[in-house]
Write an enzyme that holds these catalytic residues in place. Sequence first.
Site: not given
Ligand SMILES: [Zn+2]
Length: 378
Positions: A171, A174, A264, A340
């Site tokens: 992504h 990010e 992420h 994350e």
């Molecule tokens: Zn992500």
Amino acid sequence: MSEFAIHIDSAFDSGNIEVRAIHGATATLAIRRDAHSDFFQWFHFRVSGAAGRELVLRITGLNAAAYPGGWEGYRACVSEDRDYWGRADTAWDPHTENGTLTITYSPESEICWFAYFAPYSMERHHDLIAQLAAEPGVIYRRLGQSLDGQPIDCLTMGDGPVQIWLQARQHPGESMAQWWMEGALDALTDPANPHGRLLREKATVHVVPNANPDGSRRGHLRTNAAGVNLNREWHDPRPDRSPEVLAIRNAMDETGVALCMDVHGDEAIPHVFIAGFEGIPGITQAQLASYHRYLAILDAQTPDFQTRAGYPIAPAGRGNLTMATNQIAERFGAVAMTLEMPFKDHNDLPCPDQGWSPERSAQLGRDCIAALAQWIMG
Ligand SMILES: [Zn+2]
């Protein structure tokens, strides 16, 4: 002098903003959607002509963004030297112009930069790859290329039998994930770092610092040049829509995978956390225990990690095998995890000046390597 209008630019690497109106030092803005997609949340632009004035930047239409829950309690990132990124006063109003984020900031310099998170450019990516590829014992491989023709770069190091894979920026918005990579790679290649040295003795570590260079350069939040969310392609990657995943998964098929970290950022949750693979059909107790052991080691390693807040755990047998973590855990019997980091702050240990930052992302990368070295010793 304050009658002169400011200028706003975004025609650069990972730039993203649409200017709707400018009056003096007040601008009304909107975020461009990812190409061929409805996702949007990443912004990155430059303001000039505002030294000594109070800027009021209103980004509108944000109830339709990918994660509207990301705006509550969020403060925009700002830099005047493109090195140190602080936070600007930011207010969120969901009831004005379909959701408006109002950033106020009084720059000392004529030029200042704003972004959803401190950007990580493709030029910096190439600097990183060139620097690491020249390190002793590091093997560079070009795994494939993106739809825009950019390379998918991989760095491999270590002589041990345990195959570890680290990847970031599926992504592209990010960007903290690639700042994490700088810290992890520093720990892995610094001859004075005992954790990196131990890991390279016991394991072979494969690192993909940017899995989505097209989305990164285009200023996307979540997708590649075709508007495809790469972290929903791992069951069946295709050359015409997800060649990035196909290249990485093929390379994993060649080596096998014992442990994978997919790095992420999360828009809404103000904590660092890890999501696992509890829902995959082929899960084993040994695999799950090994995963929990890593979480416990990392939790003891750094106060910038915690295990209370995070995503709901998938019910047994219901894991989404299109996602990297689940596919890799199922496919290889591996310990796989999605790390994350917040766009906001890690509220267990908040930093008022910077929130979550590039520096803290890199430090977490170093701490994750230290935890991996402890994990591999069993
Ligand atoms: Zn992500």
